[in-house]
Design a protein around this motif. Sequence first.
Motif, PDB file in Angstrom:
ATOM      1  N   TRP A 208       0.834  -1.209   0.000  1.00 17.97           N
ATOM      2  CA  TRP A 208       0.000   0.000   0.000  1.00 17.97           C
ATOM      3  C   TRP A 208       0.865   1.254   0.000  1.00 17.97           C
ATOM      4  N   VAL A 209       1.861   1.317   0.857  1.00 16.15           N
ATOM      5  CA  VAL A 209       2.672   2.526   0.962  1.00 16.15           C
ATOM      6  C   VAL A 209       3.584   2.678  -0.251  1.00 16.15           C
ATOM      7  N   ASN A 210       3.972   1.568  -0.875  1.00 15.15           N
ATOM      8  CA  ASN A 210       4.745   1.658  -2.117  1.00 15.15           C
ATOM      9  C   ASN A 210       3.948   2.371  -3.203  1.00 15.15           C
ATOM     10  N   ILE A 211       2.676   1.987  -3.364  1.00 12.74           N
ATOM     11  CA  ILE A 211       1.821   2.629  -4.356  1.00 12.74           C
ATOM     12  C   ILE A 211       1.601   4.096  -4.003  1.00 12.74           C
ATOM     13  N   LEU A 212       1.407   4.376  -2.711  1.00 13.65           N
ATOM     14  CA  LEU A 212       1.239   5.761  -2.276  1.00 13.65           C
ATOM     15  C   LEU A 212       2.472   6.581  -2.639  1.00 13.65           C
ATOM     16  N   PHE A 213       3.642   6.021  -2.440  1.00 16.29           N
ATOM     17  CA  PHE A 213       4.892   6.700  -2.776  1.00 16.29           C
ATOM     18  C   PHE A 213       4.902   7.105  -4.239  1.00 16.29           C
ATOM     19  N   PHE A 214       4.514   6.190  -5.112  1.00 17.13           N
ATOM     20  CA  PHE A 214       4.513   6.512  -6.537  1.00 17.13           C
ATOM     21  C   PHE A 214       3.503   7.619  -6.841  1.00 17.13           C
ATOM     22  N   LEU A 215       2.324   7.524  -6.257  1.00 16.24           N
ATOM     23  CA  LEU A 215       1.259   8.477  -6.570  1.00 16.24           C
ATOM     24  C   LEU A 215       1.594   9.898  -6.116  1.00 16.24           C
ATOM     25  N   VAL A 216       2.316  10.025  -5.001  1.00 17.34           N
ATOM     26  CA  VAL A 216       2.614  11.366  -4.486  1.00 17.34           C
ATOM     27  C   VAL A 216       4.010  11.833  -4.887  1.00 17.34           C
ATOM     28  N   TRP A 217       4.742  11.010  -5.609  1.00 20.04           N
ATOM     29  CA  TRP A 217       6.161  11.290  -5.870  1.00 20.04           C
ATOM     30  C   TRP A 217       6.385  12.663  -6.487  1.00 20.04           C
ATOM     31  N   ARG A 218       5.587  13.047  -7.448  1.00 22.97           N
ATOM     32  CA  ARG A 218       5.800  14.305  -8.164  1.00 22.97           C
ATOM     33  C   ARG A 218       5.554  15.535  -7.299  1.00 22.97           C
ATOM     34  N   ARG A 219       4.887  15.353  -6.185  1.00 24.59           N
ATOM     35  CA  ARG A 219       4.650  16.476  -5.273  1.00 24.59           C
ATOM     36  C   ARG A 219       5.442  16.341  -3.970  1.00 24.59           C
ATOM     37  N   LEU A 220       6.315  15.344  -3.941  1.00 22.36           N
ATOM     38  CA  LEU A 220       6.998  15.039  -2.682  1.00 22.36           C
ATOM     39  C   LEU A 220       8.306  15.815  -2.576  1.00 22.36           C
ATOM     40  N   ASP A 221       8.207  17.153  -2.506  1.00 25.72           N
ATOM     41  CA  ASP A 221       9.393  17.945  -2.261  1.00 25.72           C
ATOM     42  C   ASP A 221       9.685  17.935  -0.754  1.00 25.72           C
ATOM     43  N   TRP A 222      10.740  18.661  -0.344  1.00 25.53           N
ATOM     44  CA  TRP A 222      11.134  18.614   1.066  1.00 25.53           C
ATOM     45  C   TRP A 222      10.015  19.085   1.981  1.00 25.53           C
ATOM     46  N   THR A 223       9.318  20.145   1.585  1.00 22.09           N
ATOM     47  CA  THR A 223       8.258  20.673   2.435  1.00 22.09           C
ATOM     48  C   THR A 223       7.143  19.646   2.614  1.00 22.09           C
ATOM     49  N   SER A 224       6.689  19.060   1.513  1.00 18.38           N
ATOM     50  CA  SER A 224       5.623  18.055   1.581  1.00 18.38           C
ATOM     51  C   SER A 224       6.054  16.842   2.390  1.00 18.38           C
ATOM     52  N   LEU A 225       7.306  16.449   2.212  1.00 19.02           N
ATOM     53  CA  LEU A 225       7.823  15.285   2.917  1.00 19.02           C
ATOM     54  C   LEU A 225       7.862  15.532   4.426  1.00 19.02           C
ATOM     55  N   LYS A 226       8.328  16.711   4.823  1.00 19.95           N
ATOM     56  CA  LYS A 226       8.392  17.030   6.249  1.00 19.95           C
ATOM     57  C   LYS A 226       6.999  17.131   6.871  1.00 19.95           C
ATOM     58  N   VAL A 227       6.049  17.699   6.127  1.00 20.44           N
ATOM     59  CA  VAL A 227       4.670  17.794   6.631  1.00 20.44           C
ATOM     60  C   VAL A 227       4.073  16.403   6.791  1.00 20.44           C
ATOM     61  N   LEU A 228       4.289  15.544   5.814  1.00 15.18           N
ATOM     62  CA  LEU A 228       3.755  14.179   5.876  1.00 15.18           C
ATOM     63  C   LEU A 228       4.330  13.419   7.067  1.00 15.18           C
ATOM     64  N   ILE A 229       5.622  13.555   7.298  1.00 19.28           N
ATOM     65  CA  ILE A 229       6.263  12.881   8.428  1.00 19.28           C
ATOM     66  C   ILE A 229       5.748  13.440   9.741  1.00 19.28           C
ATOM     67  N   ALA A 230       5.620  14.754   9.824  1.00 15.04           N
ATOM     68  CA  ALA A 230       5.169  15.383  11.070  1.00 15.04           C
ATOM     69  C   ALA A 230       3.737  14.999  11.407  1.00 15.04           C
ATOM     70  N   VAL A 231       2.858  15.045  10.422  1.00 15.69           N
ATOM     71  CA  VAL A 231       1.444  14.719  10.659  1.00 15.69           C
ATOM     72  C   VAL A 231       1.283  13.248  11.033  1.00 15.69           C
ATOM     73  N   SER A 232       1.930  12.363  10.274  1.00 15.96           N
ATOM     74  CA  SER A 232       1.821  10.930  10.578  1.00 15.96           C
ATOM     75  C   SER A 232       2.504  10.611  11.905  1.00 15.96           C
ATOM     76  N   GLY A 233       3.574  11.344  12.238  1.00 13.39           N
ATOM     77  CA  GLY A 233       4.242  11.135  13.520  1.00 13.39           C
ATOM     78  C   GLY A 233       3.356  11.500  14.696  1.00 13.39           C
ATOM     79  N   LEU A 234       2.670  12.633  14.584  1.00 14.09           N
ATOM     80  CA  LEU A 234       1.750  13.036  15.642  1.00 14.09           C
ATOM     81  C   LEU A 234       0.604  12.033  15.772  1.00 14.09           C
ATOM     82  N   ALA A 235       0.099  11.570  14.642  1.00 16.07           N
ATOM     83  CA  ALA A 235      -0.976  10.569  14.670  1.00 16.07           C
ATOM     84  C   ALA A 235      -0.487   9.270  15.295  1.00 16.07           C
ATOM     85  N   LEU A 236       0.771   8.902  15.013  1.00 17.95           N
ATOM     86  CA  LEU A 236       1.328   7.676  15.575  1.00 17.95           C
ATOM     87  C   LEU A 236       1.483   7.784  17.087  1.00 17.95           C
ATOM     88  N   ILE A 237       1.894   8.948  17.559  1.00 14.39           N
ATOM     89  CA  ILE A 237       1.984   9.166  19.000  1.00 14.39           C
ATOM     90  C   ILE A 237       0.614   8.986  19.644  1.00 14.39           C
TER      91      ILE A 237
END
Length: 388
Positions: free
Chosen positions: A159-188
């Motif tokens: 699932w996450v492999n496919i997600l990676f491909f789908l978001v790849w073209r928009r996955l700049d540093w800002t988007s990547l950091k936001v995704l990590i931060a949001v999912s990190g808070l949700a994981l906590i």
Amino acid sequence: MNGPAPDLVASAPARHYDALDLLRGCAAMVVVLYHVAFLFVDDRVMFESGFLCVDMFFMLSGFVIAANYDRKIAAGQTLKQFSIDRLARLYPLFVLTTLIGFLAVNAQQYSKIGLVDVDTVVATLLVNLAMIPSFFAPWNVHSVFPFNGATWSIFFEMWVNILFFLVWRRLDWTSLKVLIAVSGLALIGSTLAFGTLDLGWGRANFGHGFIRVTFSFFLGVAIYRSGIAERLKIRGIFALLALLPLGVILHARTILPADLGAFSDLVIVFVVFPATLILFAAADLSPVAKRVAFALGGASYAIYLLQTPMMILYSGLPIVLFGRKVAEFAPLAGFIFIPLLLVASYVTWRAFELPAKNWIRRISRPAAGVAPARLQRQPVRTTRHVGS
């Protein structure tokens, strides 16, 4: 924006991350020991935080998928080609071990209760073979992949492999950091709510698996794209020595107060694992260590997926032969099981997993002379973790 910023696609030359082979192989063995501790010591747990190695696998996956596919996607690889690549890697062994587990679990349950709910069991098998979680709950089990419990993480891997491909073209540093931060808070939040990070495998916690895989996978992507592993030069001996404290940390939950368990899980995934990934990605192993790492890492996917079916069959053998539980033969039972699993996994990797993967990729490859030139580029050579 047509793709990640240039600095996001690492410019390091193609290489093989030998120490990551070793790391994923060791992580697979920790998961095994976590599950089969009863074969060594009755009523004891080995590596009580061993289930967190799945998060290490997800993090490794993000690193190596970015290393292996950033350039390919930039060169024009399609979603179909990407999906075939990933299915060729993940699906053959997934199916084989699910079918073995189907036979083993049914035999186990029949010996216990003497009946089989055929409709529910068959429906669960068909759904699971499609790499889809089942909520039919045969025998009222909680696992959404009851015939091979370890395969739940492979669903999330795909699932996450496919997600990676789908978001790849928009996955700049800002988007990547936001995704990590949001999912990190949700994981906590999920971890504190359940008191554990052991989520995603069962009916009651399945949805939280999406949060779990998203955080670790994209953190792995960020670590690769940061280029830190390429800038550091670390002697392999330091990575080898790090395995000991890592093992202690994964066992420490046994002695911690119960109310600190969730906090311990979060520290390991948020701090210990990223540091470990960077250390091993930057490490340069000796020639002998590279050979060991190659063999152990290569067999690691089979180690991970064969462990449950083999454990069920192995546990049933002394009952059939001697009318005694396998735990009564501890620790000898454990010292026999581990080499058997390693040999079976290595043979499975060489004789089934690699040929099946290569066959699927070969039959799905465009005809010679027809493939666009952009698909002829040399792929990045890199290690692959359990499930990558």
